[in-house]
Design a protein around this motif. Structure first.
Motif, PDB file in Angstrom:
ATOM      1  N   VAL A  50      20.085 -44.896   5.039  1.00 40.66           N
ATOM      2  CA  VAL A  50      21.424 -44.330   4.995  1.00 40.66           C
ATOM      3  C   VAL A  50      21.533 -43.631   3.647  1.00 40.66           C
ATOM      4  O   VAL A  50      21.106 -44.166   2.627  1.00 40.66           O
ATOM      5  CB  VAL A  50      22.489 -45.436   5.138  1.00 40.66           C
ATOM      6  CG1 VAL A  50      23.884 -44.879   4.890  1.00 40.66           C
ATOM      7  CG2 VAL A  50      22.401 -46.055   6.522  1.00 40.66           C
ATOM      8  N   VAL A  54      19.524 -39.538   5.812  1.00 37.80           N
ATOM      9  CA  VAL A  54      19.812 -40.244   7.065  1.00 37.80           C
ATOM     10  C   VAL A  54      19.361 -39.417   8.271  1.00 37.80           C
ATOM     11  O   VAL A  54      19.038 -39.960   9.318  1.00 37.80           O
ATOM     12  CB  VAL A  54      21.320 -40.598   7.144  1.00 37.80           C
ATOM     13  CG1 VAL A  54      22.177 -39.359   7.321  1.00 37.80           C
ATOM     14  CG2 VAL A  54      21.607 -41.591   8.255  1.00 37.80           C
ATOM     15  N   PHE A  55      19.334 -38.079   8.107  1.00 38.36           N
ATOM     16  CA  PHE A  55      18.923 -37.220   9.218  1.00 38.36           C
ATOM     17  C   PHE A  55      17.413 -36.981   9.290  1.00 38.36           C
ATOM     18  O   PHE A  55      16.965 -36.154  10.071  1.00 38.36           O
ATOM     19  CB  PHE A  55      19.635 -35.869   9.123  1.00 38.36           C
ATOM     20  CG  PHE A  55      21.100 -35.946   9.425  1.00 38.36           C
ATOM     21  CD1 PHE A  55      21.546 -36.264  10.701  1.00 38.36           C
ATOM     22  CD2 PHE A  55      22.044 -35.710   8.433  1.00 38.36           C
ATOM     23  CE1 PHE A  55      22.901 -36.356  10.970  1.00 38.36           C
ATOM     24  CE2 PHE A  55      23.399 -35.796   8.706  1.00 38.36           C
ATOM     25  CZ  PHE A  55      23.834 -36.114   9.982  1.00 38.36           C
ATOM     26  N   TYR A  57      15.237 -38.406  10.695  1.00 34.01           N
ATOM     27  CA  TYR A  57      14.674 -38.596  12.047  1.00 34.01           C
ATOM     28  C   TYR A  57      14.651 -37.284  12.828  1.00 34.01           C
ATOM     29  O   TYR A  57      13.905 -37.139  13.781  1.00 34.01           O
ATOM     30  CB  TYR A  57      15.438 -39.685  12.820  1.00 34.01           C
ATOM     31  CG  TYR A  57      16.879 -39.347  13.129  1.00 34.01           C
ATOM     32  CD1 TYR A  57      17.216 -38.669  14.304  1.00 34.01           C
ATOM     33  CD2 TYR A  57      17.910 -39.702  12.259  1.00 34.01           C
ATOM     34  CE1 TYR A  57      18.528 -38.357  14.588  1.00 34.01           C
ATOM     35  CE2 TYR A  57      19.221 -39.386  12.535  1.00 34.01           C
ATOM     36  CZ  TYR A  57      19.531 -38.716  13.695  1.00 34.01           C
ATOM     37  OH  TYR A  57      20.830 -38.402  13.985  1.00 34.01           O
ATOM     38  N   MET A  64      10.942 -42.172  15.118  1.00 32.21           N
ATOM     39  CA  MET A  64      11.724 -42.605  13.958  1.00 32.21           C
ATOM     40  C   MET A  64      12.812 -43.589  14.377  1.00 32.21           C
ATOM     41  O   MET A  64      13.299 -43.559  15.505  1.00 32.21           O
ATOM     42  CB  MET A  64      12.433 -41.412  13.301  1.00 32.21           C
ATOM     43  CG  MET A  64      11.555 -40.337  12.694  1.00 32.21           C
ATOM     44  SD  MET A  64      10.774 -40.771  11.129  1.00 32.21           S
ATOM     45  CE  MET A  64      12.140 -40.845   9.982  1.00 32.21           C
ATOM     46  N   ILE A  65      13.195 -44.416  13.427  1.00 32.35           N
ATOM     47  CA  ILE A  65      14.368 -45.277  13.615  1.00 32.35           C
ATOM     48  C   ILE A  65      15.201 -45.178  12.340  1.00 32.35           C
ATOM     49  O   ILE A  65      14.645 -45.048  11.244  1.00 32.35           O
ATOM     50  CB  ILE A  65      13.971 -46.735  13.936  1.00 32.35           C
ATOM     51  CG1 ILE A  65      15.212 -47.625  14.140  1.00 32.35           C
ATOM     52  CG2 ILE A  65      13.064 -47.332  12.877  1.00 32.35           C
ATOM     53  CD1 ILE A  65      14.902 -49.002  14.728  1.00 32.35           C
ATOM     54  N   CYS A  66      16.503 -45.215  12.494  1.00 35.29           N
ATOM     55  CA  CYS A  66      17.388 -45.136  11.339  1.00 35.29           C
ATOM     56  C   CYS A  66      17.911 -46.535  11.033  1.00 35.29           C
ATOM     57  O   CYS A  66      18.662 -47.107  11.814  1.00 35.29           O
ATOM     58  CB  CYS A  66      18.533 -44.174  11.641  1.00 35.29           C
ATOM     59  SG  CYS A  66      19.688 -44.045  10.295  1.00 35.29           S
ATOM     60  N   ALA A  68      19.791 -49.704   8.864  1.00 38.22           N
ATOM     61  CA  ALA A  68      21.049 -49.900   8.140  1.00 38.22           C
ATOM     62  C   ALA A  68      20.775 -49.720   6.639  1.00 38.22           C
ATOM     63  O   ALA A  68      19.629 -49.805   6.189  1.00 38.22           O
ATOM     64  CB  ALA A  68      21.596 -51.297   8.423  1.00 38.22           C
ATOM     65  N   HIS A  69      21.834 -49.494   5.878  1.00 42.22           N
ATOM     66  CA  HIS A  69      21.704 -49.185   4.450  1.00 42.22           C
ATOM     67  C   HIS A  69      20.929 -50.275   3.706  1.00 42.22           C
ATOM     68  O   HIS A  69      21.368 -51.421   3.642  1.00 42.22           O
ATOM     69  CB  HIS A  69      23.112 -49.045   3.872  1.00 42.22           C
ATOM     70  CG  HIS A  69      23.184 -48.316   2.568  1.00 42.22           C
ATOM     71  ND1 HIS A  69      22.200 -47.458   2.115  1.00 42.22           N
ATOM     72  CD2 HIS A  69      24.150 -48.290   1.610  1.00 42.22           C
ATOM     73  CE1 HIS A  69      22.557 -46.955   0.951  1.00 42.22           C
ATOM     74  NE2 HIS A  69      23.726 -47.453   0.609  1.00 42.22           N
ATOM     75  N   THR A  75      13.360 -53.497   8.681  1.00 44.24           N
ATOM     76  CA  THR A  75      13.154 -52.853   9.973  1.00 44.24           C
ATOM     77  C   THR A  75      11.687 -52.444  10.128  1.00 44.24           C
ATOM     78  O   THR A  75      11.086 -52.644  11.187  1.00 44.24           O
ATOM     79  CB  THR A  75      14.098 -51.636  10.098  1.00 44.24           C
ATOM     80  OG1 THR A  75      15.435 -52.099   9.898  1.00 44.24           O
ATOM     81  CG2 THR A  75      13.999 -50.983  11.455  1.00 44.24           C
TER      82      THR A  75
END
Lengths: 248, 67, 351
Positions: A50, A54-55, A57, A64-66, A68-69, A75
């Motif tokens: 984050v 963040v973009f 991906y 890709m996986i985004c 959490a901050h 992850t």
């Protein structure tokens, strides 16, 4: 004539959403080139953070996986434990990695998770509009250190590369900068080494990348590169802090 | 013999390539691209050595280099 | 399969998860569920293509679950009340990303650090979402060790079927209890293929991503509506409950989990005194068994909801009854388990 420099396959065609002159784009390209050179694009899973990136991906032409901050290393741990033969990397900023995600990065490194961490240190929070980061320099003015960072109440900028290199299972830790071509060439070599460490299953690797944030520093991109050279590099020295040879 | 191709629409006019070019043959165009930036453009192309420093510093991967 | 064995509740969940094909567990120790974490360590660290990680925190554990689940494997984490609070951010992300996983909450007394005795005071958190945003978990409420086994296995199927996290909402008593359990042969269920969304590396296809956000409110609203469709389907198809002695009941108790077990003794005691008490035991807390409660409210005019909390599920009972009958409440808090006698005494007040 032959094309000697172009867009790597591991980047999509989507234009970056970063501000003019922001070094994120250079870092993205270097990572993508390394994935291309190792021919691992189709076997890679990236974890974006984050923050401004963040973009990512949308930009990396890999799965890709985004996260959490701050949680990208956790992850990534989950992914890598299921798919030990995939290439797994996280891409994190300084607020993400060195503030909210300090527990996750320390313990991923301590377990020796066989992942590669790309850590963008630009000494400020970008996406939220220029607040103090854990890596903000002493005296540096930000939205939340309007009178300059005062170490008496705000502490000193955290040197993540040095801190993590005290951990026995951290196999490769380096710090590079993107302020000029010579440093960009070195940065690429270092990123390549980090991914090589992962390919060789030697454990945790991280490249801390000193980068500019012209918008929130209030400087032109060229001035920002100069500011990085004159202010960040003296405090955050470049080099390798940990190599697999030391671990072995 | 070397040549660069600048994708004007990707360029955000940050000028980092200008600073990186050892031959000083990059300038900002007077035209605007669709995003409203002045894109970089090359002058005196015969002086280009294909060192790719411009492409290396371009944060938008907007420059291709041919040799 | 099919053999009976004596097992502690927490360990039975672990064994059930492994038999359901779960090979990945990420957790952090907390009483009263630590035996489950230890069981997974003992088993998974010896297995091939499996992983157990004792995470640095519950926050890290749920985010490890997020990563592992994004690859399409069955994965679980477990904790108890304060630890589940820490996991909420991750659970919200996983739900929005529409990927399956199983979360076990063996509840203990709260709020705050509370104590380590059994409680049911995380009901709201479990069934109303828990983290930020508009979402629900599939919430299953076992009331015996056998049900811990069966519902854990069901939880994996339901999570896969609805690409939504499922929660086992137990309590410290169930986790510590030893009972005979049978790992039954289960019928093969048709489950959706994960190959349309899981992260594997993009060999032979376009790259894809698992994310939980979109800055375009129109897209995000549509996304929310799609998730909500799944909840409608869950309400239509997956509601489960146990009904006891509802015919001619003078009063119907609504209780789940440990309290429902105790209420069954209350019913027996009442019978000896000539009092007819019924029981509706929700097995799925989300989706909530509204219909059976609504139809019972037409016949029986008195309800008593009993919980190990100060009144949480009772709100859903009232919504289901919708003013058609009188809904009373009895609850104990802080880790106190109500006795059959005190429930009977309470029931008599309304008869």
């Amino acid at each position: 004539m032959k094309k000697v420099f172009g867009r790597p396959e591991s980047l999509t065609e989507v234009p970056f959403t970063y501000c003019p002159g922001c070094h994120h784009g250079i870092a993205h390209r270097l990572v993508a080139e390394v994935l291309d050179e190792f021919k691992v694009r189709e076997n890679t899973i990236g974890v974006c953070p984050v923050g401004c990136s963040v973009f990512a991906y949308l930009f990396f032409n890999v799965d890709m996986i985004c996260a959490a901050h701050g949680r990208a290393p956790a992850t990534a741990t989950g992914i890598k434990r299921v798919k030990p033969d995939s290439i797994v990397f996280t891409y994190q900023g300084d607020g993400d990695l060195a503030s909210i995600g300090t527990a996750e990065i320390v313990h991923a490194a301590n377990r020796g998770e066989n992942i590669t961490v790309i850590f963008i240190n630009n000494a400020i929070y970008g996406m939220t509009g220029g607040q103090m980061a854990p890596t903000t320099l002493v005296g540096q003015v930000t939205q939340t250190s309007p009178y300059g960072r005062d170490p008496k109440t705000m502490g000193y900028p955290i040197k993540m590369a040095e801190m993590l290199s005290t951990l026995k299972r951290a196999a490769y830790i380096s710090r590079v900068a993107l302020n000029k071509p010579a440093n960009i060439i070195k940065a690429k070599k270092s990123i390549k080494k980090a991914f090589q460490v992962q390919l060789d299953k030697k454990g945790f690797s991280m490249v801390e990348i000193l980068s500019t944030c012209p918008t929130n520093w209030g400087l032109s991109p060229i001035e920002a590169s100069k500011w990085l050279e004159e202010n960040m590099i003296p405090y955050f020295p470049l080099g390798e802090f940990r190599t697999p040879e030391e671990v072995a | 013999m070397a040549k660069i191709v600048i994708d004007e629409e990707r360029c955000k006019g940050c000028e980092l390539c200008l600073a990186a070019c050892p031959k000083h043959i990059l300038v900002m165009s007077e035209n605007f691209n669709k995003k409203g930036y002045h894109p970089a453009k090359q002058i005196n192309p015969e002086e280009c050595t294909g060192c790719a420093f411009c492409a290396m510093t371009c944060p938008d991967v907007a420059i291709e280099v041919f040799k | 399969m099919g053999e009976k064995m004596l097992m502690k509740g927490n360990e039975a969940i672990g064994e059930a998860a492994i038999r359901a094909g779960c090979r990945y567990y990420f957790g952090y120790p907390i009483t009263p569920q630590s035996e489950l974490t230890a069981y997974m360590a003992k088993k998974l660290l010896k297995m091939k293509d499996a992983a157990f990680v004792q995470a640095e925190s519950e926050i890290a554990a749920i985010n490890m679950v997020y990563g592992a689940a994004s690859t399409g494997v069955r994965v679980m984490t477990s904790s108890s009340s304060p630890g589940i609070s820490l996991k909420q951010e991750g659970i919200s992300y996983i739900t929005c990303s529409e990927i399956p996983c199983v979360v076990v909450n063996m509840q203990r007394g709260g709020p705050g650090l509370g104590d380590i005795q059994p409680a049911q005071s995380d009901y709201f958190q479990a069934v109303k979402g828990g983290g930020h945003g508009d979402y629900h978990l599939i919430v299953l409420a076992p009331s015996s060790v056998q049900e811990l086994v069966d519902l854990t296995m069901d939880a994996f199927d339901l999570a896969d079927k609805y690409t939504n996290p499922a929660m086992i909402l137990g309590d410290g008593l169930l986790g510590q209890m030893m009972e005979a359990v049978e790992f039954k042969e289960r019928p093969k269920v048709e489950l959706p293929d994960k190959s349309g969304w899981n992260l594997t590396g993009c060999k032979g296809r376009e790259h894809r991503y698992v994310v939980s956000f979109d800055l375009d409110p129109n897209i995000l609203e549509k996304w929310n509506l799609n998730i909500n469709e799944k909840y409608k389907k869950l309400k239509e198809k997956e509601v489960r409950y146990e009904a006891v002695n509802l015919e001619n009941a003078d009063l119907v108790i609504v209780a789940y989990g440990t309290v429902a077990r105790i209420a069954k003794t209350t019913i027996q005691m009442a019978k000896k005194e000539g009092i007819n008490i019924g029981l509706i035991r929700p097995i799925t807390l989300f989706p909530f068994p509204e219909k059976i409660i609504a139809s019972t409210a037409v016949k029986t005019k008195k309800f008593l909801t009993v919980e190990m909390s100060l009144g949480q599920m009772v709100e859903d009972v009232k919504l289901a009854v919708n003013g058609k009958a009188e809904v009373n409440f009895y609850g104990r808090a802080g880790g106190i388990i109500p006795s059959p006698e005190e429930i009977l005494k309470e029931a008599k007040k309304y008869l």
